[in-house]
Design a protein around this motif. Structure first.
Motif, PDB file in Angstrom:
ATOM      1  N   ILE A  63       0.813  -1.218   0.000  1.00 31.70           N
ATOM      2  CA  ILE A  63       0.000   0.000   0.000  1.00 31.70           C
ATOM      3  C   ILE A  63       0.851   1.274   0.000  1.00 31.70           C
ATOM      4  CG2 ILE A  63      -2.001  -1.118   1.050  1.00 31.70           C
ATOM      5  CD1 ILE A  63      -1.143   0.143   3.726  1.00 31.70           C
ATOM      6  N   ALA A  64       2.147   1.144   0.297  1.00 29.78           N
ATOM      7  CA  ALA A  64       3.037   2.310   0.276  1.00 29.78           C
ATOM      8  C   ALA A  64       4.465   1.840   0.035  1.00 29.78           C
ATOM      9  CB  ALA A  64       2.948   3.091   1.587  1.00 29.78           C
ATOM     10  N   GLN A  65       5.260   2.738  -0.540  1.00 32.03           N
ATOM     11  CA  GLN A  65       6.669   2.449  -0.803  1.00 32.03           C
ATOM     12  C   GLN A  65       7.521   3.529  -0.173  1.00 32.03           C
ATOM     13  OE1 GLN A  65       6.348   2.369  -5.084  1.00 32.03           O
ATOM     14  NE2 GLN A  65       6.278   0.130  -5.090  1.00 32.03           N
ATOM     15  N   GLY A  66       8.591   3.102   0.478  1.00 34.35           N
ATOM     16  CA  GLY A  66       9.486   4.050   1.123  1.00 34.35           C
ATOM     17  C   GLY A  66      10.900   3.927   0.603  1.00 34.35           C
ATOM     18  N   LYS A  67      11.604   5.041   0.643  1.00 30.49           N
ATOM     19  CA  LYS A  67      13.009   5.048   0.239  1.00 30.49           C
ATOM     20  C   LYS A  67      13.761   5.969   1.177  1.00 30.49           C
ATOM     21  CE  LYS A  67      15.805   4.779  -3.676  1.00 30.49           C
ATOM     22  NZ  LYS A  67      15.625   4.209  -4.955  1.00 30.49           N
ATOM     23  N   ASN A 114      14.173  -5.659  -2.713  1.00 31.46           N
ATOM     24  CA  ASN A 114      15.393  -6.110  -3.394  1.00 31.46           C
ATOM     25  C   ASN A 114      16.301  -6.961  -2.515  1.00 31.46           C
ATOM     26  OD1 ASN A 114      14.573  -4.611  -5.602  1.00 31.46           O
ATOM     27  ND2 ASN A 114      15.718  -2.806  -4.970  1.00 31.46           N
ATOM     28  N   GLY A 115      15.742  -7.703  -1.605  1.00 33.30           N
ATOM     29  CA  GLY A 115      16.553  -8.593  -0.780  1.00 33.30           C
ATOM     30  C   GLY A 115      17.513  -7.871   0.140  1.00 33.30           C
ATOM     31  N   ASN A 116      17.224  -6.610   0.493  1.00 35.94           N
ATOM     32  CA  ASN A 116      18.162  -5.855   1.319  1.00 35.94           C
ATOM     33  C   ASN A 116      17.875  -5.967   2.817  1.00 35.94           C
ATOM     34  OD1 ASN A 116      15.887  -4.255   1.369  1.00 35.94           O
ATOM     35  ND2 ASN A 116      16.888  -2.392   0.673  1.00 35.94           N
ATOM     36  N   THR A 134      22.130  -1.626  -3.400  1.00 37.19           N
ATOM     37  CA  THR A 134      23.240  -2.143  -4.199  1.00 37.19           C
ATOM     38  C   THR A 134      24.522  -2.013  -3.389  1.00 37.19           C
ATOM     39  OG1 THR A 134      23.622   0.027  -5.188  1.00 37.19           O
ATOM     40  CG2 THR A 134      22.186  -1.477  -6.395  1.00 37.19           C
ATOM     41  N   ASP A 135      25.525  -2.822  -3.706  1.00 35.17           N
ATOM     42  CA  ASP A 135      26.814  -2.736  -3.010  1.00 35.17           C
ATOM     43  C   ASP A 135      27.394  -1.345  -3.148  1.00 35.17           C
ATOM     44  OD1 ASP A 135      26.787  -5.319  -2.100  1.00 35.17           O
ATOM     45  OD2 ASP A 135      27.936  -6.123  -3.784  1.00 35.17           O
ATOM     46  N   TYR A 142      11.938   0.049   1.078  1.00 31.72           N
ATOM     47  CA  TYR A 142      11.032  -0.836   1.806  1.00 31.72           C
ATOM     48  C   TYR A 142       9.608  -0.585   1.332  1.00 31.72           C
ATOM     49  CZ  TYR A 142       9.805   3.279   4.570  1.00 31.72           C
ATOM     50  OH  TYR A 142       9.372   4.523   4.953  1.00 31.72           O
ATOM     51  N   THR A 143       8.719  -1.504   1.696  1.00 34.04           N
ATOM     52  CA  THR A 143       7.297  -1.321   1.412  1.00 34.04           C
ATOM     53  C   THR A 143       6.505  -1.459   2.711  1.00 34.04           C
ATOM     54  OG1 THR A 143       6.911  -3.668   0.955  1.00 34.04           O
ATOM     55  CG2 THR A 143       7.486  -2.260  -0.923  1.00 34.04           C
ATOM     56  N   ILE A 144       5.297  -0.914   2.693  1.00 32.43           N
ATOM     57  CA  ILE A 144       4.336  -1.157   3.758  1.00 32.43           C
ATOM     58  C   ILE A 144       3.252  -2.024   3.142  1.00 32.43           C
ATOM     59  CG2 ILE A 144       2.635  -0.150   5.312  1.00 32.43           C
ATOM     60  CD1 ILE A 144       4.387   2.346   5.436  1.00 32.43           C
TER      61      ILE A 144
END
Length: 169
Positions: A63-67, A114-116, A134-135, A142-144
Motif C-alpha cells: 500500500i506504500a513504498q518508502g526510500k 530487493n533482498g536488502n 546495491t553494493d 522498503y514497502t508497507i
C-alpha cells in the motif's frame, strides 16, 4: 636600622608568597589534540502511497513504498513504525493504525525491497534493518504491506507513521 628592617620585611613577604622559589624544574612535556566537530549523517526519507487502492480483503497488498537515502556508503538503516498499536508473531511484526473513523483499523507490516533485509530487531516498533539496495550504495528501500491476518480494509484514510535512522550494532 630602618634600611635593614625594610629589607627583612621585603624578604619575608617574598618568601611567604613563594616568589623566591618559582623556578621550573626538569623538562616540559607539551601535548596537543585535534578536536573535530562533524555533521551527522544526513538522511532523506520519502514515503508514497501506491495508487489505485481499493478496500476489501487484501492480505499482503503493498500500500506504500518508502526510500531512505544517506550521504554515507557505510552502515545500515533501521525503519520502524511510530504511534501505533503493535503485535508480533513469528518472523514478522504487524502494527495497527486507526482510520479517521476511530473504529476502522488497518494492520500493516514493513517489508524490505530487493533482498536488502538484514534483520528484525527485538522490540515492538515493527522495525526492520535494511542494507543498501546495491553494493556501495546509499539508497535503502522498503514497502508497507497490509497484514496477512486482519486484512479486511474498510474505506477510510489511515495515517501510517514511519521513522528511519542509521543503525549500528
Amino acid at each position: 636600622m630602618k634600611k635593614y628592617t625594610l629589607s627583612l620585611l621585603t624578604l619575608s613577604v617574598a618568601l611567604s608568597s613563594g616568589a623566591a622559589f618559582a623556578n621550573i624544574i626538569g623538562p616540559a612535556s607539551d601535548k596537543s589534540v585535534d578536536v573535530t566537530f562533524s555533521e551527522g549523517s544526513i538522511i532523506g526519507h520519502t514515503l508514497t502511497q501506491v495508487s489505485g487502492l481499493e478496500p476489501g480483503n487484501i492480505p499482503n497488498k503493498i500500500i506504500a513504498q518508502g526510500k531512505v537515502t544517506t550521504d554515507s556508503e557505510s552502515g545500515n538503516i533501521k525503519v520502524a513504525f511510530t504511534g501505533a498499536g503493535a503485535t508480533t508473531g513469528g518472523d514478522y511484526s504487524i502494527h495497527r493504525f486507526d482510520g479517521l473513523v476511530a473504529t476502522n483499523k488497518i494492520w500493516v507490516s514493513l517489508q524490505p525491497v530487493n533482498g536488502n533485509f538484514v534483520k528484525r530487531p527485538s522490540g515492538m516498533d515493527g522495525g526492520i534493518v535494511i542494507k543498501p539496495d546495491t553494493d556501495g550504495g546509499t539508497d535503502f528501500s522498503y514497502t508497507i504491506n497490509v497484514g496477512s491476518v486482519n486484512s479486511n480494509v474498510v474505506a477510510d484514510t489511515y495515517r501510517i507513521n514511519v521513522k528511519a535512522h542509521r543503525w549500528v550494532e
